[in-house]
Design a protein around this motif. Structure first.
Motif, mmCIF file in Angstrom:
data_model
loop_
_atom_site.group_PDB
_atom_site.id
_atom_site.type_symbol
_atom_site.label_atom_id
_atom_site.label_comp_id
_atom_site.label_asym_id
_atom_site.label_seq_id
_atom_site.Cartn_x
_atom_site.Cartn_y
_atom_site.Cartn_z
ATOM 1 N N ILE A 305 0.840 -1.203 0.000
ATOM 2 C CA ILE A 305 0.000 0.000 0.000
ATOM 3 C C ILE A 305 0.876 1.255 0.000
ATOM 4 O O ILE A 305 0.606 2.220 -0.719
ATOM 5 C CB ILE A 305 -0.947 -0.009 1.219
ATOM 6 N N SER A 306 1.934 1.225 0.804
ATOM 7 C CA SER A 306 2.875 2.354 0.831
ATOM 8 C C SER A 306 3.534 2.544 -0.525
ATOM 9 O O SER A 306 3.753 3.678 -0.975
ATOM 10 C CB SER A 306 3.945 2.113 1.900
ATOM 11 N N PHE A 307 3.863 1.429 -1.176
ATOM 12 C CA PHE A 307 4.477 1.461 -2.512
ATOM 13 C C PHE A 307 3.566 2.185 -3.501
ATOM 14 O O PHE A 307 4.030 2.975 -4.342
ATOM 15 C CB PHE A 307 4.744 0.032 -2.971
ATOM 16 N N VAL A 308 2.266 1.941 -3.391
ATOM 17 C CA VAL A 308 1.304 2.529 -4.327
ATOM 18 C C VAL A 308 1.014 3.987 -3.999
ATOM 19 O O VAL A 308 0.952 4.839 -4.894
ATOM 20 C CB VAL A 308 -0.011 1.715 -4.321
ATOM 21 N N LEU A 309 0.869 4.300 -2.710
ATOM 22 C CA LEU A 309 0.400 5.623 -2.313
ATOM 23 C C LEU A 309 1.494 6.670 -2.145
ATOM 24 O O LEU A 309 1.248 7.861 -2.338
ATOM 25 C CB LEU A 309 -0.390 5.517 -1.000
ATOM 26 N N SER A 310 2.701 6.240 -1.767
ATOM 27 C CA SER A 310 3.734 7.227 -1.439
ATOM 28 C C SER A 310 4.095 8.158 -2.598
ATOM 29 O O SER A 310 4.325 9.359 -2.363
ATOM 30 C CB SER A 310 4.990 6.532 -0.902
ATOM 31 N N PRO A 311 4.166 7.695 -3.861
ATOM 32 C CA PRO A 311 4.461 8.657 -4.934
ATOM 33 C C PRO A 311 3.393 9.732 -5.068
ATOM 34 O O PRO A 311 3.664 10.821 -5.606
ATOM 35 C CB PRO A 311 4.502 7.764 -6.192
ATOM 36 N N PHE A 329 11.850 5.716 -0.477
ATOM 37 C CA PHE A 329 10.955 5.233 0.577
ATOM 38 C C PHE A 329 10.292 3.913 0.211
ATOM 39 O O PHE A 329 10.199 3.004 1.039
ATOM 40 C CB PHE A 329 9.892 6.303 0.861
ATOM 41 N N ILE A 330 9.822 3.791 -1.021
ATOM 42 C CA ILE A 330 9.066 2.586 -1.400
ATOM 43 C C ILE A 330 9.935 1.330 -1.366
ATOM 44 O O ILE A 330 9.412 0.215 -1.251
ATOM 45 C CB ILE A 330 8.424 2.750 -2.801
ATOM 46 N N LEU A 382 21.377 6.574 -5.739
ATOM 47 C CA LEU A 382 20.921 6.600 -4.352
ATOM 48 C C LEU A 382 19.948 5.467 -4.032
ATOM 49 O O LEU A 382 19.984 4.902 -2.932
ATOM 50 C CB LEU A 382 20.263 7.950 -4.050
ATOM 51 N N VAL A 383 19.095 5.119 -4.977
ATOM 52 C CA VAL A 383 18.141 4.029 -4.720
ATOM 53 C C VAL A 383 18.875 2.700 -4.500
ATOM 54 O O VAL A 383 18.343 1.788 -3.851
ATOM 55 C CB VAL A 383 17.122 3.912 -5.875
ATOM 56 N N GLY A 384 20.104 2.597 -4.990
ATOM 57 C CA GLY A 384 20.903 1.401 -4.749
ATOM 58 C C GLY A 384 21.178 1.189 -3.278
ATOM 59 O O GLY A 384 21.237 0.049 -2.808
ATOM 60 N N ALA A 385 21.337 2.282 -2.515
ATOM 61 C CA ALA A 385 21.528 2.167 -1.065
ATOM 62 C C ALA A 385 20.285 1.589 -0.412
ATOM 63 O O ALA A 385 20.370 0.813 0.543
ATOM 64 C CB ALA A 385 21.859 3.529 -0.469
ATOM 65 N N ALA A 386 19.120 1.961 -0.932
ATOM 66 C CA ALA A 386 17.863 1.409 -0.411
ATOM 67 C C ALA A 386 17.739 -0.072 -0.745
ATOM 68 O O ALA A 386 17.288 -0.875 0.086
ATOM 69 C CB ALA A 386 16.683 2.184 -0.987
ATOM 70 N N TYR A 387 18.149 -0.448 -1.955
ATOM 71 C CA TYR A 387 18.151 -1.875 -2.334
ATOM 72 C C TYR A 387 19.051 -2.675 -1.385
ATOM 73 O O TYR A 387 18.694 -3.780 -0.937
ATOM 74 C CB TYR A 387 18.633 -2.053 -3.767
ATOM 75 N N ALA A 388 20.223 -2.128 -1.072
ATOM 76 C CA ALA A 388 21.166 -2.820 -0.191
ATOM 77 C C ALA A 388 20.560 -3.035 1.188
ATOM 78 O O ALA A 388 20.679 -4.113 1.780
ATOM 79 C CB ALA A 388 22.468 -2.025 -0.091
ATOM 80 N N PHE A 389 19.912 -1.997 1.711
ATOM 81 C CA PHE A 389 19.271 -2.100 3.026
ATOM 82 C C PHE A 389 18.206 -3.189 3.029
ATOM 83 O O PHE A 389 18.163 -4.036 3.931
ATOM 84 C CB PHE A 389 18.637 -0.757 3.396
#
Length: 426
Positions: A305-311, A329-330, A382-389
């Motif tokens: 739901i967060s994935f859909v709504l956050s943008p 965030f997503i 930057l999104v790569g850092a999120a993927y790593a996390f």
């Protein structure tokens, strides 16, 4: 009666944690409108260093003191607290000396004023008293006092940060000073309560010191592993990208961490019920497993739901400079969901008291994150850092689940695959 007390205390822990999480959630967009991404990046680096110092200052003796409070009376506990504070003072002096020697290099490398390094050590040291008192409150089931102290610290931090940033500094300094003043206030209050309640005595008893070291030092790798998974990204993002990117990543992480904090609070409320059930001679393990799977499904649903709504929603309460937050965030929110799943399965390891494996899993997951950060940031930015996390959180969850299956078998298969791992009843 006991069941009602458990439920009442758990509700206080849940309430106080959610309130604190809500304050962080509200503070983040406010800071974003006042502070530039570059200044927010400095705040992120500062928080990273502070979290690192949390893990080494005191050498885990506060957690050890809370643990041994189960075994000694309040009079003897005063000696344990005194010994733990001697360890805190000694380790703080060593870290202070290191900062004095290397402050110039660290300041240039991290992009922080030298004074911020000392503020970081100050917060880490005074937070020790705060966490020690919280732990003892939880041990004594003083849930109201626990909630009052935690919420009070959060409110002071929230109000001071907004006042200092909006009216005086308009830079990261205001956020840092708000944090320093709030933790100083709650730290001194904690020192006063500890001394008054437990008659703290400073006696260098070798036996007590050895006990605190024996329990506390093995916790350090676990704390460092947590730093590697969550906060090391800030420093590597600065090295590979820039401070503005670090600031954007911090805002994304803090917004996503609301799910993680709620999971942690809910788990604190869930653990007494779970342990009570597992202690029974006959327990419906299948029912517990089904509840666990429902909780896991709920976490994935919330993340989706967060994935859909956050943008759609993020641009409504964040300034244009932070437009990339939604994209980060997503991804991070799924990592927080895996963190919640980790909590669900790690409970069985704690119940079985076979916890020696947990620091190894946490450190290994942190190393995975460290390696992925270098590769994925180069590949995806930057999104790569999120993927790593998120990947490292998933690795931590899976490894812990495997360890839980070994430590305390449960019928996780539910015979769906024609096999039954574990037993329905004891």
């Amino acid at each position: 009666m006991v069941k009602n007390r458990f439920l009442k205390n758990s509700s206080f822990y849940l309430f106080s944690t959610i309130i604190n999480s809500g304050l962080v959630f509200l503070l983040t967009p406010v800071m974003a409108y006042i502070i530039s991404p570059e200044e927010m990046g400095k705040v992120a680096i500062f928080q990273s260093i502070t979290v690192f110092l949390y893990s080494i200052v005191g050498l885990g003796s506060n957690s050890a003191t809370v643990r041994y409070s189960y075994d000694v009376d309040d009079n003897k506990l005063g000696e344990y607290i005194g010994s733990s504070l001697i360890i805190l003072l000694s380790s703080t002096i060593v870290v202070f000396a290191f900062i004095c020697i290397s402050s110039g290099y660290l300041s240039n490398w991290l992009g922080l004023d030298e004074s911020w390094l000392y503020f970081s050590l100050f917060i880490a040291s005074f937070n020790y008293f705060f966490l020690l008192l919280l732990g003892l409150y939880q041990r004594r089931e003083n849930a109201k006092k626990y909630a009052f102290l935690q919420i009070g610290n959060g409110l002071i931090n929230f109000i001071l940060s907004i006042f200092l940033v909006y009216f005086l500094y308009q830079t990261g300094d205001g956020r840092i000073f708000g944090w320093v003043i709030s933790i100083a206030a709650t730290g001194f209050i904690s020192i006063y309560i500890l001394h008054k309640r437990y008659d703290v005595r400073f006696r260098a008893e070798a036996n007590i010191g050895k006990r605190l070291f024996r329990y506390g030092v093995p916790l350090i790798p676990h704390e460092l592993g947590t730093f590697l998974i969550t906060w090391l990204a800030m420093i590597i993002v600065k090295e590979k990208l820039d401070l503005a990117s670090v600031g954007i990543f911090l805002v994304s992480l803090q917004l996503s961490s609301v799910l993680g904090v709620v999971c942690d609070a809910a788990n604190k409320a869930y653990v007494p019920w779970l342990f009570g059930k597992l202690k029974q001679e006959s327990v419906d393990k299948v029912k517990i497993v089904k509840m666990t799977y429902i909780a896991m499904f709920g976490l994935i649903l919330v993340s989706t739901i967060s994935f859909v709504l956050s943008p759609i929603t993020m641009p409504m309460f964040l300034p244009r400079e932070y437009a990339n937050v939604a994209e980060i965030f997503i991804v991070l929110v799924f990592g927080q969901a895996f963190g919640g799943m980790y909590l669900l399965v790690t409970n069985y390891i704690f119940f079985s008291k076979k916890t020696k494996v947990l620091p190894y899993i946490t450190v290994l997951s942190g190393i995975v994150n460290f390696c992925l950060l270098y590769y994925l940031i180069d590949s995806f930015g930057l999104v790569g850092a999120a993927y790593a996390f998120t990947i490292s959180r998933f690795v931590q969850f899976i490894l812990t689940w495997i360890a839980a299956c070994v430590s305390y078998p449960m019928p996780w298969s539910l015979k769906l695959l024609g096999a039954d791992f574990g037993h329905k009843t004891n």
